[in-house]
Design a protein around this motif. Structure first.
Motif, short mmCIF file in Angstrom:
data_model
loop_
_atom_site.label_atom_id
_atom_site.label_comp_id
_atom_site.label_asym_id
_atom_site.label_seq_id
_atom_site.Cartn_x
_atom_site.Cartn_y
_atom_site.Cartn_z
N LEU A 7 20.57 38.84 46.59
CA LEU A 7 19.77 38.99 45.37
C LEU A 7 19.30 37.62 44.85
O LEU A 7 18.23 37.53 44.25
CB LEU A 7 20.59 39.71 44.29
CG LEU A 7 20.69 41.23 44.45
CD1 LEU A 7 21.67 41.81 43.45
CD2 LEU A 7 19.31 41.87 44.27
N ALA A 8 20.11 36.58 45.09
CA ALA A 8 19.66 35.24 44.72
C ALA A 8 18.43 34.86 45.54
O ALA A 8 17.45 34.33 45.01
CB ALA A 8 20.79 34.24 44.93
N GLY A 9 18.48 35.14 46.85
CA GLY A 9 17.31 34.89 47.70
C GLY A 9 16.13 35.76 47.30
O GLY A 9 14.98 35.31 47.35
N TRP A 10 16.42 37.00 46.90
CA TRP A 10 15.36 37.90 46.45
C TRP A 10 14.66 37.33 45.22
O TRP A 10 13.43 37.41 45.08
CB TRP A 10 15.96 39.26 46.14
CG TRP A 10 15.07 40.21 45.42
CD1 TRP A 10 14.11 41.02 45.97
CD2 TRP A 10 15.05 40.49 44.01
NE1 TRP A 10 13.50 41.76 44.99
CE2 TRP A 10 14.05 41.46 43.79
CE3 TRP A 10 15.79 39.99 42.93
CZ2 TRP A 10 13.79 41.95 42.52
CZ3 TRP A 10 15.51 40.48 41.66
CH2 TRP A 10 14.52 41.45 41.47
N GLY A 11 15.43 36.73 44.30
CA GLY A 11 14.84 36.13 43.11
C GLY A 11 13.90 34.99 43.47
O GLY A 11 12.84 34.84 42.86
N ARG A 33 9.13 34.45 52.94
CA ARG A 33 10.28 34.82 52.11
C ARG A 33 10.49 36.32 52.09
O ARG A 33 11.63 36.80 52.13
CB ARG A 33 10.09 34.28 50.69
CG ARG A 33 10.25 32.78 50.57
CD ARG A 33 9.94 32.27 49.18
NE ARG A 33 10.13 30.83 49.09
CZ ARG A 33 9.86 30.11 48.00
NH1 ARG A 33 9.38 30.71 46.92
NH2 ARG A 33 10.07 28.81 48.00
N MET A 34 9.42 37.08 52.04
CA MET A 34 9.56 38.54 52.07
C MET A 34 10.08 39.02 53.41
O MET A 34 10.91 39.94 53.49
CB MET A 34 8.21 39.19 51.76
CG MET A 34 7.76 39.00 50.33
SD MET A 34 6.24 39.91 49.97
CE MET A 34 5.90 39.31 48.30
N GLN A 35 9.63 38.40 54.49
CA GLN A 35 10.10 38.78 55.82
C GLN A 35 11.59 38.48 55.98
O GLN A 35 12.35 39.28 56.54
CB GLN A 35 9.30 38.05 56.88
CG GLN A 35 7.86 38.52 57.01
CD GLN A 35 7.05 37.71 57.99
OE1 GLN A 35 7.36 36.55 58.25
NE2 GLN A 35 5.99 38.30 58.52
N LEU A 36 12.03 37.34 55.47
CA LEU A 36 13.44 36.98 55.57
C LEU A 36 14.29 37.90 54.70
O LEU A 36 15.39 38.29 55.11
CB LEU A 36 13.64 35.52 55.16
CG LEU A 36 13.00 34.47 56.06
CD1 LEU A 36 13.28 33.07 55.55
CD2 LEU A 36 13.47 34.61 57.51
N CYS A 37 13.79 38.26 53.52
CA CYS A 37 14.51 39.22 52.68
C CYS A 37 14.68 40.56 53.40
O CYS A 37 15.76 41.15 53.39
CB CYS A 37 13.76 39.44 51.36
SG CYS A 37 14.12 38.21 50.09
N ALA A 38 13.61 41.03 54.03
CA ALA A 38 13.67 42.31 54.74
C ALA A 38 14.71 42.25 55.86
O ALA A 38 15.52 43.16 56.03
CB ALA A 38 12.30 42.67 55.30
N ARG A 39 14.70 41.16 56.62
CA ARG A 39 15.66 41.02 57.72
C ARG A 39 17.09 41.03 57.19
O ARG A 39 17.97 41.69 57.76
CB ARG A 39 15.40 39.72 58.48
CG ARG A 39 16.30 39.55 59.70
CD ARG A 39 16.15 38.17 60.32
NE ARG A 39 14.75 37.90 60.66
CZ ARG A 39 14.33 36.70 61.06
NH1 ARG A 39 15.17 35.67 61.11
NH2 ARG A 39 13.06 36.53 61.38
N TYR A 40 17.32 40.31 56.11
CA TYR A 40 18.68 40.23 55.58
C TYR A 40 19.12 41.57 55.01
O TYR A 40 20.29 41.95 55.16
CB TYR A 40 18.74 39.15 54.49
CG TYR A 40 20.14 38.86 54.00
CD1 TYR A 40 21.13 38.40 54.87
CD2 TYR A 40 20.49 39.04 52.66
CE1 TYR A 40 22.41 38.14 54.43
CE2 TYR A 40 21.77 38.79 52.21
CZ TYR A 40 22.72 38.33 53.09
OH TYR A 40 24.00 38.07 52.65
#
Length: 215
Positions: A159-163, A178-185
């Motif tokens: 969630l910190a990365g999502w922010g 950043r969105m691609q990395l969030c999706a992967r995580y």
């Protein structure tokens, strides 16, 4: 070769303002460290959870082991995390197509799903406490709290990365990455949760002994 052509070659080859194929290569080089770093981090986290699950399996053969029933809230948690993962995938695909308004809406929903997951896990802990299943005492209950707490901490980290991803403006490569990395995580968090849920809900000492050939 005239001066303009010489300048162009020097600019493209030695870090100026790349264009065309050189620009694509420049973007790929910029993405590589962040993507690789996330893969390495997920590998470390996978190893950590593998060690915890190994300890869980070994502890199951103890005489003081008493299996606990999973509270219904874990299924709510699963639904919320699944919805968050799907939303992150939609955000990633929309960002790659340049549809940033849709991508940010989906990204916001993904974060809300993850926050709801954490809240539902706290609710599950309260439900277990009401059934007198405490962190100390029954090792099965202790492992439930330990494994779900560890997973919850990684969701909070996500969630910190999502922010950070939500704070990115525009439709540039940084916002898309950043969105691609969030999706992967988020997909990784969902996979880990499914494994944990299977172990906590269906793995029994008898099944472990059968698998290990010691039954």
């Amino acid at each position: 070769m005239n001066a303009e052509a010489l300048y162009k070659v020097s600019r493209d080859d030695f870090g100026g303002n790349p264009s065309g194929e050189n620009a694509a290569n420049h973007r790929r080089r910029g993405r590589a460290p962040a993507s690789l770093g996330l893969w390495v981090f997920m590998g470390v986290v996978s190893s950590l959870f593998a060690l915890f699950l190994t300890a869980y399996v070994l502890r199951m053969d103890s005489p003081d082991w008493h299996r606990i029933g999973l509270p219904w809230q874990v299924w709510l948690s699963t639904a919320l995390l699944t919805a968050g993962s799907v939303s992150m995938a939609v955000a990633s695909h929309a960002a790659r197509r340049g549809e940033m308004a849709m991508a940010r809406r989906a990204l916001r929903l993904g974060g809300l799903g993850a926050a709801g997951f954490v809240a539902s896990q706290l609710w599950a802990w309260l439900a277990l406490g009401a059934m007198q299943v405490m962190p100390a005492g029954n090792p099965a209950g202790s492992f439930f709290y330990l494994l779900t707490a560890m997973h919850g901490l990684h969701v909070l980290g996500g969630l910190a990365g999502w922010g950070i991803a939500m704070s990115a403006r525009g439709s540039g490569d940084t916002a898309v990455l950043r969105m691609q990395l969030c999706a992967r995580y988020w997909h990784f968090l969902l996979a880990v949760w499914v494994v944990l849920l299977a172990a906590l809900g269906w793995l029994t000492p008898e099944l472990v002994r059968y698998i290990c050939g010691t039954a």
